[in-house]
Design a protein around this motif. Structure first.
Motif, mmCIF file in Angstrom:
data_model
loop_
_atom_site.group_PDB
_atom_site.id
_atom_site.type_symbol
_atom_site.label_atom_id
_atom_site.label_comp_id
_atom_site.label_asym_id
_atom_site.label_seq_id
_atom_site.Cartn_x
_atom_site.Cartn_y
_atom_site.Cartn_z
ATOM 1 N N GLY A 107 0.787 -1.229 0.000
ATOM 2 C CA GLY A 107 0.000 0.000 0.000
ATOM 3 C C GLY A 107 0.816 1.274 0.000
ATOM 4 N N THR A 108 2.152 1.160 -0.034
ATOM 5 C CA THR A 108 2.987 2.360 -0.049
ATOM 6 C C THR A 108 3.029 2.983 -1.445
ATOM 7 O OG1 THR A 108 4.969 1.056 -0.541
ATOM 8 C CG2 THR A 108 4.480 1.481 1.788
ATOM 9 N N PHE A 109 3.480 4.232 -1.490
ATOM 10 C CA PHE A 109 3.687 4.878 -2.787
ATOM 11 C C PHE A 109 4.769 4.149 -3.586
ATOM 12 C CE2 PHE A 109 1.873 8.667 -0.556
ATOM 13 C CZ PHE A 109 0.795 8.854 -1.404
ATOM 14 N N THR A 110 5.729 3.542 -2.891
ATOM 15 C CA THR A 110 6.781 2.806 -3.604
ATOM 16 C C THR A 110 6.198 1.583 -4.304
ATOM 17 O OG1 THR A 110 8.297 3.511 -1.843
ATOM 18 C CG2 THR A 110 9.110 1.891 -3.404
ATOM 19 N N GLU A 111 5.245 0.900 -3.680
ATOM 20 C CA GLU A 111 4.573 -0.204 -4.368
ATOM 21 C C GLU A 111 3.813 0.321 -5.581
ATOM 22 O OE1 GLU A 111 1.464 -3.922 -3.665
ATOM 23 O OE2 GLU A 111 1.386 -2.185 -2.342
ATOM 24 N N ARG A 180 3.039 11.068 -9.359
ATOM 25 C CA ARG A 180 2.281 12.191 -8.798
ATOM 26 C C ARG A 180 1.715 11.757 -7.457
ATOM 27 N NH1 ARG A 180 0.314 15.791 -6.681
ATOM 28 N NH2 ARG A 180 -0.997 17.482 -7.466
ATOM 29 N N ILE A 181 1.993 12.517 -6.408
ATOM 30 C CA ILE A 181 1.617 12.127 -5.058
ATOM 31 C C ILE A 181 0.401 12.914 -4.583
ATOM 32 C CG2 ILE A 181 2.365 11.959 -2.661
ATOM 33 C CD1 ILE A 181 3.856 10.071 -4.504
ATOM 34 N N HIS A 182 -0.677 12.186 -4.304
ATOM 35 C CA HIS A 182 -1.859 12.786 -3.688
ATOM 36 C C HIS A 182 -2.015 12.192 -2.289
ATOM 37 C CE1 HIS A 182 -3.137 14.980 -7.163
ATOM 38 N NE2 HIS A 182 -3.308 13.896 -7.906
ATOM 39 N N GLN A 183 -2.087 13.072 -1.293
ATOM 40 C CA GLN A 183 -2.240 12.646 0.088
ATOM 41 C C GLN A 183 -3.685 12.859 0.536
ATOM 42 O OE1 GLN A 183 0.269 11.227 1.481
ATOM 43 N NE2 GLN A 183 2.209 12.218 0.932
ATOM 44 N N HIS A 184 -4.223 11.891 1.269
ATOM 45 C CA HIS A 184 -5.586 11.992 1.783
ATOM 46 C C HIS A 184 -5.582 11.754 3.291
ATOM 47 C CE1 HIS A 184 -6.384 11.581 -2.443
ATOM 48 N NE2 HIS A 184 -6.118 10.286 -2.463
ATOM 49 N N LEU A 185 -6.532 12.364 3.983
ATOM 50 C CA LEU A 185 -6.743 12.057 5.391
ATOM 51 C C LEU A 185 -7.733 10.906 5.471
ATOM 52 C CD1 LEU A 185 -5.941 13.085 8.261
ATOM 53 C CD2 LEU A 185 -8.202 14.147 8.328
ATOM 54 N N GLY A 246 -2.091 7.484 0.620
ATOM 55 C CA GLY A 246 -2.610 7.606 -0.737
ATOM 56 C C GLY A 246 -3.719 6.617 -1.045
ATOM 57 N N ASP A 247 -4.112 6.595 -2.316
ATOM 58 C CA ASP A 247 -5.227 5.763 -2.766
ATOM 59 C C ASP A 247 -4.995 4.283 -2.513
ATOM 60 O OD1 ASP A 247 -6.803 7.882 -3.755
ATOM 61 O OD2 ASP A 247 -5.625 7.958 -5.597
ATOM 62 N N PRO A 266 0.361 21.606 -5.002
ATOM 63 C CA PRO A 266 -0.484 20.854 -5.939
ATOM 64 C C PRO A 266 0.295 20.011 -6.932
ATOM 65 C CG PRO A 266 -0.469 23.195 -6.480
ATOM 66 C CD PRO A 266 0.213 23.065 -5.150
ATOM 67 N N ASP A 267 1.574 20.327 -7.151
ATOM 68 C CA ASP A 267 2.382 19.556 -8.105
ATOM 69 C C ASP A 267 3.316 18.586 -7.390
ATOM 70 O OD1 ASP A 267 3.981 21.487 -6.973
ATOM 71 O OD2 ASP A 267 4.999 22.042 -8.840
ATOM 72 N N ASN A 268 2.949 18.176 -6.189
ATOM 73 C CA ASN A 268 3.770 17.281 -5.385
ATOM 74 C C ASN A 268 4.001 15.950 -6.109
ATOM 75 O OD1 ASN A 268 5.119 16.227 -3.131
ATOM 76 N ND2 ASN A 268 3.229 15.470 -2.217
ATOM 77 N N SER A 269 5.259 15.565 -6.280
ATOM 78 C CA SER A 269 5.585 14.306 -6.945
ATOM 79 C C SER A 269 6.862 13.730 -6.343
ATOM 80 C CB SER A 269 5.758 14.507 -8.465
ATOM 81 O OG SER A 269 6.802 15.418 -8.724
#
Length: 370
Positions: A107-111, A180-185, A246-247, A266-269
């Motif tokens: 579930g990580t961004f690296t995966e 592209r990194i989107h963070q959610h609570l 993330g998602d 907004p352009d976080n990557s």
């Protein structure tokens, strides 16, 4: 008109559906033919060399670039390339399943970066730390590894650079992925949303959402954990906590988004590197990464960089880290455009080598396509 008489619109719709069915059959036949061809490629490679390399980064990058050049829409170039990425992943699995280590847990961004680069048919192996990814690849337990190297907001990932400093010369950078990194609570079904008193996430994600947290949860304790996925896992068992992730983590751990895209920029990557154990031939659009240890004297950085400027080589990144071999000594990590086999790159590297205490080419690899 009779109720039983088909309208012109419904006849057109039926015709279009029949056309789609025929196209689906054509697509199916062509994918199957491509898969059989991939099996033939594997047989030829094994006949020539029992230790043949099946995954060729330069070849796959070239195919995806060509697909994007030929694409005439209406699907975007990136969406079309993603479709072909999965077809290529499935076909490659028929030749040899590719094992890929990544910084876990699931579930990580690296995966997510590993899936983006290698597709869903690769075998993805979760590890607990960045240096463990390096060890898995070096030991031959996996063919490749995926590690984060820099974030557009928070900068360099120091653990990755330290791992390169300690890595065996046999390890090479074989590719890159920009995500592209989107963070959610995120919260679980047990969370009492009006009583959230702690928020878990990786330290970089907490930093990337600092302003949003200051505005919305100024009194909540911010707890840094090993990964966003670990943060998501912890939230499942607590009623007063939330996670920033993330998602993929949200889906993996069944969490609900309270707020979406809360990153401050907004352009976080994030850029990830693919590590392997072989050199990659030129693809036509490449980068090279080096690490150089410099002697402790005035003007060493100028001396190191001057050959690249003089040969017209475009530098894309420069980072420094303290050397472990002595006080006030530094090593420099440098990325630049071009392949180490290019004549002007080779000349610049030879000249830089002469003024460095040690210079190591970490790898030349295709510029990220997706």
């Amino acid at each position: 008109m009779s109720d039983h008489m088909p309208s012109q619109d419904s006849e057109t719709l039926d015709t279009l559906r029949q056309r789609i069915d025929r196209l689906d059959q054509d697509i199916l036949n062509l994918i199957s033919e491509r898969a059989r061809c991939a099996q033939d490629v594997a047989n030829v490679k094994l006949a020539e060399n029992p230790d043949a390399i099946f995954y060729r980064p330069e070849r796959e990058a070239g195919v995806l670039r060509r697909i994007m050049e030929l694409n005439q829409g209406p699907l975007s170039n990136e969406e079309m390339a993603r479709l072909f990425r999965e077809i290529m992943s499935s076909c490659l699995a028929l030749e040899q399943p590719v094992r890929v280590a990544y910084l876990g847990p699931e579930g990580t961004f690296t995966e997510q970066a590993a899936l983006k680069h290698f597709g869903g048919s690769a075998v993805h192996v979760s590890t607990n730390a960045i240096d463990e990814v390096f060890r898995e690849v070096e030991a031959g337990a996996t063919h490749y590894g995926v590690v984060p190297v820099e974030n557009s907001t928070e900068g360099i990932v120091s653990h990755t650079l330290d791992s390169f400093m300690a890595a065996s010369p046999s390890l090479k950078i074989n590719g890159e992925v920009v995500l592209r990194i989107h963070q959610h609570l995120l919260v679980s079904e047990r969370t009492r949303r009006d009583q959230i008193s702690r928020i878990y996430s990786h330290s970089q994600s907490l930093a990337q959402c600092r302003k949003w947290l200051d505005a919305h949860y100024p009194h909540a304790e911010r707890i840094a954990v090993s990964s966003n996925a670990e943060a998501a896992r912890l939230v499942k068992s607590e009623w007063h906590s939330a996670a920033i992730a993330g998602d993929m983590a949200a889906k993996r751990y069944g969490l609900e988004r309270v707020a979406e895209k809360i990153e401050d920029q907004p352009d976080n990557s994030t850029r990830f590197l693919i590590i392997g154990t072989h050199d990659v031939p030129p693809s036509g659009d490449d980068k090279t990464s080096i690490v150089a240890a410099m002697r402790n004297k005035p003007g060493v950085l100028h001396d190191l960089l001057e050959p690249f400027q003089r040969h017209g080589i475009d530098m894309t990144r420069l980072e420094s880290r303290p050397s472990r071999n002595g006080a006030w000594s530094y090593v420099f990590f440098i990325d630049f455009k071009g392949h180490q086999n290019d004549e002007k790159v080779r000349a610049a590297l030879d000249e830089a080598q002469a003024c460095a205490a040690e210079l190591k080419v970490l790898g030349s690899y295709p510029v990220g396509v997706l």
